[in-house]
Design a protein around this motif. Structure first.
Motif, PDB file in Angstrom:
ATOM      1  N   SER A  53       0.841  -0.969  -0.045  1.00 22.20           N
ATOM      2  CA  SER A  53       0.142  -0.049  -0.091  1.00 22.20           C
ATOM      3  C   SER A  53       1.013   1.474  -0.174  1.00 22.20           C
ATOM      4  O   SER A  53       1.768   1.270   0.724  1.00 22.20           O
ATOM      5  CB  SER A  53      -1.127   0.123   0.942  1.00 22.20           C
ATOM      6  OG  SER A  53       0.021   0.372   2.210  1.00 22.20           O
ATOM      7  N   ASP A  54       0.346   2.476  -0.585  1.00 18.82           N
ATOM      8  CA  ASP A  54       1.162   3.395  -1.510  1.00 18.82           C
ATOM      9  C   ASP A  54       0.062   4.845  -1.225  1.00 18.82           C
ATOM     10  O   ASP A  54      -1.465   4.541  -0.542  1.00 18.82           O
ATOM     11  CB  ASP A  54       1.847   3.016  -1.738  1.00 18.82           C
ATOM     12  CG  ASP A  54       1.047   3.024  -3.152  1.00 18.82           C
ATOM     13  OD1 ASP A  54       0.634   3.344  -3.304  1.00 18.82           O
ATOM     14  OD2 ASP A  54       1.926   2.973  -4.222  1.00 18.82           O
ATOM     15  N   GLU A  55       0.180   5.703  -1.184  1.00 19.58           N
ATOM     16  CA  GLU A  55      -0.437   6.651  -1.638  1.00 19.58           C
ATOM     17  C   GLU A  55      -1.698   6.762  -2.923  1.00 19.58           C
ATOM     18  O   GLU A  55      -2.586   7.953  -2.742  1.00 19.58           O
ATOM     19  CB  GLU A  55       0.155   8.088  -1.416  1.00 19.58           C
ATOM     20  CG  GLU A  55       0.665   8.677  -2.710  1.00 19.58           C
ATOM     21  CD  GLU A  55       2.540   8.056  -2.689  1.00 19.58           C
ATOM     22  OE1 GLU A  55       2.979   8.105  -3.644  1.00 19.58           O
ATOM     23  OE2 GLU A  55       2.763   7.368  -1.756  1.00 19.58           O
ATOM     24  N   HIS A  56      -1.458   5.674  -3.423  1.00 11.76           N
ATOM     25  CA  HIS A  56      -2.404   6.230  -4.447  1.00 11.76           C
ATOM     26  C   HIS A  56      -3.156   4.353  -4.520  1.00 11.76           C
ATOM     27  O   HIS A  56      -3.190   3.599  -5.209  1.00 11.76           O
ATOM     28  CB  HIS A  56      -1.535   5.669  -5.557  1.00 11.76           C
ATOM     29  CG  HIS A  56      -0.694   6.684  -5.874  1.00 11.76           C
ATOM     30  ND1 HIS A  56      -1.219   7.703  -6.287  1.00 11.76           N
ATOM     31  CD2 HIS A  56       0.903   6.958  -6.116  1.00 11.76           C
ATOM     32  CE1 HIS A  56      -0.172   8.459  -6.511  1.00 11.76           C
ATOM     33  NE2 HIS A  56       0.638   8.141  -6.747  1.00 11.76           N
ATOM     34  N   SER A  57      -3.061   4.277  -3.015  1.00 11.62           N
ATOM     35  CA  SER A  57      -3.860   2.913  -2.542  1.00 11.62           C
ATOM     36  C   SER A  57      -5.007   3.374  -2.087  1.00 11.62           C
ATOM     37  O   SER A  57      -5.305   4.155  -0.736  1.00 11.62           O
ATOM     38  CB  SER A  57      -3.151   1.855  -1.685  1.00 11.62           C
ATOM     39  OG  SER A  57      -1.934   1.904  -2.736  1.00 11.62           O
ATOM     40  N   ASP A  85      -1.981   5.571   7.982  1.00 11.22           N
ATOM     41  CA  ASP A  85      -1.948   7.105   7.962  1.00 11.22           C
ATOM     42  C   ASP A  85      -0.619   7.717   7.480  1.00 11.22           C
ATOM     43  O   ASP A  85      -0.837   8.549   6.055  1.00 11.22           O
ATOM     44  CB  ASP A  85      -2.530   7.447   9.196  1.00 11.22           C
ATOM     45  CG  ASP A  85      -2.533   8.958   9.284  1.00 11.22           C
ATOM     46  OD1 ASP A  85      -3.015   9.360   8.353  1.00 11.22           O
ATOM     47  OD2 ASP A  85      -2.787   9.983  10.098  1.00 11.22           O
ATOM     48  N   ARG A  86       0.248   7.238   7.820  1.00  8.77           N
ATOM     49  CA  ARG A  86       1.768   7.741   7.430  1.00  8.77           C
ATOM     50  C   ARG A  86       1.449   7.540   5.815  1.00  8.77           C
ATOM     51  O   ARG A  86       2.516   8.605   5.629  1.00  8.77           O
ATOM     52  CB  ARG A  86       2.812   6.998   8.420  1.00  8.77           C
ATOM     53  CG  ARG A  86       4.163   7.854   8.299  1.00  8.77           C
ATOM     54  CD  ARG A  86       5.750   6.681   9.173  1.00  8.77           C
ATOM     55  NE  ARG A  86       5.323   5.653   8.056  1.00  8.77           N
ATOM     56  CZ  ARG A  86       5.860   5.506   7.039  1.00  8.77           C
ATOM     57  NH1 ARG A  86       6.882   6.150   6.237  1.00  8.77           N
ATOM     58  NH2 ARG A  86       5.649   4.738   6.899  1.00  8.77           N
ATOM     59  N   ARG A  87       1.302   6.780   5.662  1.00  8.06           N
ATOM     60  CA  ARG A  87       1.478   6.576   3.909  1.00  8.06           C
ATOM     61  C   ARG A  87       0.740   7.501   3.492  1.00  8.06           C
ATOM     62  O   ARG A  87       1.078   7.047   1.964  1.00  8.06           O
ATOM     63  CB  ARG A  87       1.992   4.964   3.387  1.00  8.06           C
ATOM     64  CG  ARG A  87       2.813   4.208   4.301  1.00  8.06           C
ATOM     65  CD  ARG A  87       2.497   2.357   3.952  1.00  8.06           C
ATOM     66  NE  ARG A  87       3.587   1.480   4.034  1.00  8.06           N
ATOM     67  CZ  ARG A  87       3.893   0.175   4.021  1.00  8.06           C
ATOM     68  NH1 ARG A  87       3.332  -0.911   2.962  1.00  8.06           N
ATOM     69  NH2 ARG A  87       4.495  -0.641   5.020  1.00  8.06           N
ATOM     70  N   GLY A  88      -0.235   8.224   4.025  1.00 10.10           N
ATOM     71  CA  GLY A  88      -0.742   8.751   2.553  1.00 10.10           C
ATOM     72  C   GLY A  88      -1.850   8.221   1.871  1.00 10.10           C
ATOM     73  O   GLY A  88      -2.562   7.962   0.754  1.00 10.10           O
ATOM     74  N   CYS A  89      -2.235   7.015   2.762  1.00 11.90           N
ATOM     75  CA  CYS A  89      -3.665   5.611   1.559  1.00 11.90           C
ATOM     76  C   CYS A  89      -4.871   6.151   1.775  1.00 11.90           C
ATOM     77  O   CYS A  89      -5.059   6.873   3.303  1.00 11.90           O
ATOM     78  CB  CYS A  89      -3.728   4.486   2.595  1.00 11.90           C
ATOM     79  SG  CYS A  89      -2.215   3.676   2.591  1.00 11.90           S
ATOM     80  N   TYR A  90      -6.040   5.904   0.828  1.00 13.29           N
ATOM     81  CA  TYR A  90      -6.801   6.038   0.767  1.00 13.29           C
ATOM     82  C   TYR A  90      -7.358   5.139   2.094  1.00 13.29           C
ATOM     83  O   TYR A  90      -7.316   3.846   1.675  1.00 13.29           O
ATOM     84  CB  TYR A  90      -7.624   6.739  -0.218  1.00 13.29           C
ATOM     85  CG  TYR A  90      -7.081   8.339  -1.272  1.00 13.29           C
ATOM     86  CD1 TYR A  90      -8.095   9.771  -0.301  1.00 13.29           C
ATOM     87  CD2 TYR A  90      -5.490   8.451  -1.392  1.00 13.29           C
ATOM     88  CE1 TYR A  90      -7.731  10.420  -0.774  1.00 13.29           C
ATOM     89  CE2 TYR A  90      -5.468   9.849  -1.712  1.00 13.29           C
ATOM     90  CZ  TYR A  90      -6.592  11.221  -1.943  1.00 13.29           C
ATOM     91  OH  TYR A  90      -5.817  11.846  -1.958  1.00 13.29           O
ATOM     92  N   HIS A 110      -4.505  12.483   9.381  1.00 16.54           N
ATOM     93  CA  HIS A 110      -5.440  12.476   8.349  1.00 16.54           C
ATOM     94  C   HIS A 110      -6.990  12.000   8.424  1.00 16.54           C
ATOM     95  O   HIS A 110      -7.040  11.222   7.151  1.00 16.54           O
ATOM     96  CB  HIS A 110      -4.718  12.292   7.012  1.00 16.54           C
ATOM     97  CG  HIS A 110      -3.344  13.248   7.220  1.00 16.54           C
ATOM     98  ND1 HIS A 110      -2.639  13.258   7.548  1.00 16.54           N
ATOM     99  CD2 HIS A 110      -2.816  14.415   6.865  1.00 16.54           C
ATOM    100  CE1 HIS A 110      -1.596  13.885   7.712  1.00 16.54           C
ATOM    101  NE2 HIS A 110      -1.581  14.804   6.930  1.00 16.54           N
TER     102      HIS A 110
END
Length: 465
Positions: A53-57, A85-90, A110
């Motif tokens: 997972s990352d910010e585009h997941s 949250d730290r990785r910026g996942c949705y 977030h």
């Protein structure tokens, strides 16, 4: 649906991200064949999600962290949520864990709470999502509805702890207050729309009056030109009559009187027309003034009703004496508690006035840099190093009492509202003597055991005044 090019129910101004991965954990993947329990399968899913997972997941998890002992399960779930949250996942995660709701309430995350609304009278879902508020499990209410004996429900409430039950009740009050506030906001917006309509109407009438005024002036100029031409003709006729009568005195006097009468008639007609025009203009202006005054009076009345209505949980207020703004977190008959920055202040309701969310945001945005008083370095160091938790396990009673005294003094000095004292269960002597002593200390409001899931009688929670 969106990424497959399908139409979705949203507004034309909405923006949606593009996800490279959609990770889903819904249902129970336990397996006897693979030696997986419910929780083991959950942890395996989490391992796979964390590996990619990352910010585009997009992360979708149902009953996040369930299937094991609540304290450990809640802690592991919070750690995993913090990493997402730290990785910026949705993502959208459903849970009943209180610690995850509290995590989402922190200002440095977030994550946003969401609650599925319930009809409290029927204990039935409304199938409406309320963003920004933590959900309520309604476990005790549901147990009563399903016919569980009342003594069992009462016993369960006492075992859950007073703090847990009070928090559930507070959540319900916040939701109810939020609904009432939303209704009032709708009414205010409707009144603003009406006021804007009236303002536009007044503006149009004023423009109409200006146009009529200009038209009157143009007509007056044309009429004046016509009058001047007629007067010139009358003067020429009078001169001609005088010449033709060979300066006869009687004829000359009659001609002069006729000219004078003509001039007076013109003057009288001009005055009458000007009077009629002035009266019309003044009448219109007076109507506009009355309407504007009435609108201002209504707006002032609405604002006074908004400012002076009884305060409720979650509403924004301004302290009258210093202009500082905060949020109401507790309301009683004689006093309220207001969060101002990181400090909870007690005061009487007449010391504050209600403000709108926009006023609160503006005041918070425009807050000047505070002026710091000169503080002794040793006191500043104690504040910086202060921890709201102390561990007394293994201490003798006398040394524990001494440490608790210094600990409470430091807590009051730093303005902390609540502290935790870990003393363990043991024989219960340290627990009993400490709580007796704490209840006699000045500045202490309440002394209670921690929630059973967080340590129970092995931890004491002290609320300070």
């Amino acid at each position: 649906m969106f990424q497959w090019g399908m139409l979705i129910p949203t507004s034309e101004s909405s923006e949606l991200p593009i996800f490279n991965r959609i990770e889903v954990c819904i249902g129970d993947d336990q397996s006897l064949e693979n030696d997986l329990s419910t929780y083991s399968s959950f942890l395996l899913d989490m391992k796979q999600m964390l590996s990619s997972s990352d910010e585009h997941s997009l992360i979708l998890i149902d009953e996040f962290g369930s299937g094991t002992e609540p304290t450990a399960g809640g802690a592991i779930a919070e750690a995993i949520l913090s990493e997402f949250d730290r990785r910026g996942c949705y993502g959208v995660l459903t849970t009943h864990y209180t610690n995850l709701k509290l995590y989402a309430s922190k200002a440095d995350t977030h994550v946003i709470n969401g609650a599925m609304l319930y009809d409290l009278s029927k204990i039935a879902p409304l199938f409406k999502l309320e963003i920004g508020l933590p959900g309520n499990s309604f476990a005790f209410e549901l147990a009563r509805k399903m016919g569980l004996p009342e003594n069992i429900v009462k016993d369960a409430e006492s075992r859950a702890g007073e703090d847990f039950v009070d928090m559930e009740k507070t959540l319900r009050r916040i939701v109810k207050g939020r609904r009432v506030l939303d209704e009032k906001i709708k009414k205010v917006k409707k009144a603003e729309g009406t006021l804007e309509g009236l303002t536009e109407q007044y503006q149009q009438e004023l423009e109409s009056i200006k146009q009529q005024k200009q038209q009157i002036i143009d007509n007056a100029k044309k009429e004046a030109e016509s009058i001047v031409k007629g007067a010139n003709k009358q003067v020429e006729k009078t001169i001609r009559d005088i010449k033709e009568s060979s300066a006869d005195k009687v004829k000359t006097k009659e001609a002069r009187n006729e000219l004078q009468g003509f001039i007076q008639a013109l003057e009288t007609n001009k005055i009458n027309k000007q009077k009629v025009h002035d009266e019309y203009i003044n009448r219109k202006l007076e109507q506009l003034k009355k309407r504007k005054k009435s609108a201002k009076t209504e707006e002032k009345t609405r604002e006074e009703e908004f400012r002076n209505a009884p305060l409720k949980l979650g509403e924004k207020v301004r302290v009258k004496s210093n202009g500082m703004v905060g949020e109401v977190v507790n309301v009683s008959s004689k006093e309220i508690k207001v969060v101002i920055g990181n400090i909870i202040s007690k005061m009487t309701p007449d010391k504050v006035e209600r403000i709108s969310s926009n006023e609160f945001k503006q005041a918070t945005k425009n807050t000047n840099t505070p002026v710091y008083e000169k503080v002794d370095p040793s006191i500043r160091e104690r504040k910086l190093n202060f921890s709201p938790e102390i561990d007394l396990r293994g201490e003798r009673l006398s040394s524990a009492m001494e440490r608790v005294t210094r600990f409470i003094d430091d807590a009051i000095m730093t303005g902390v509202s609540q502290v935790r004292i870990i003393h363990g269960k043991g024989s219960g002597v340290l627990h009993e003597e400490l709580q007796k002593y704490l209840r006699t200390m000045p500045g202490v409001s309440t002394v209670n055991d921690e929630d059973i899931r967080q340590g129970g009688s092995g931890v004491t929670i002290v609320t300070l005044e």
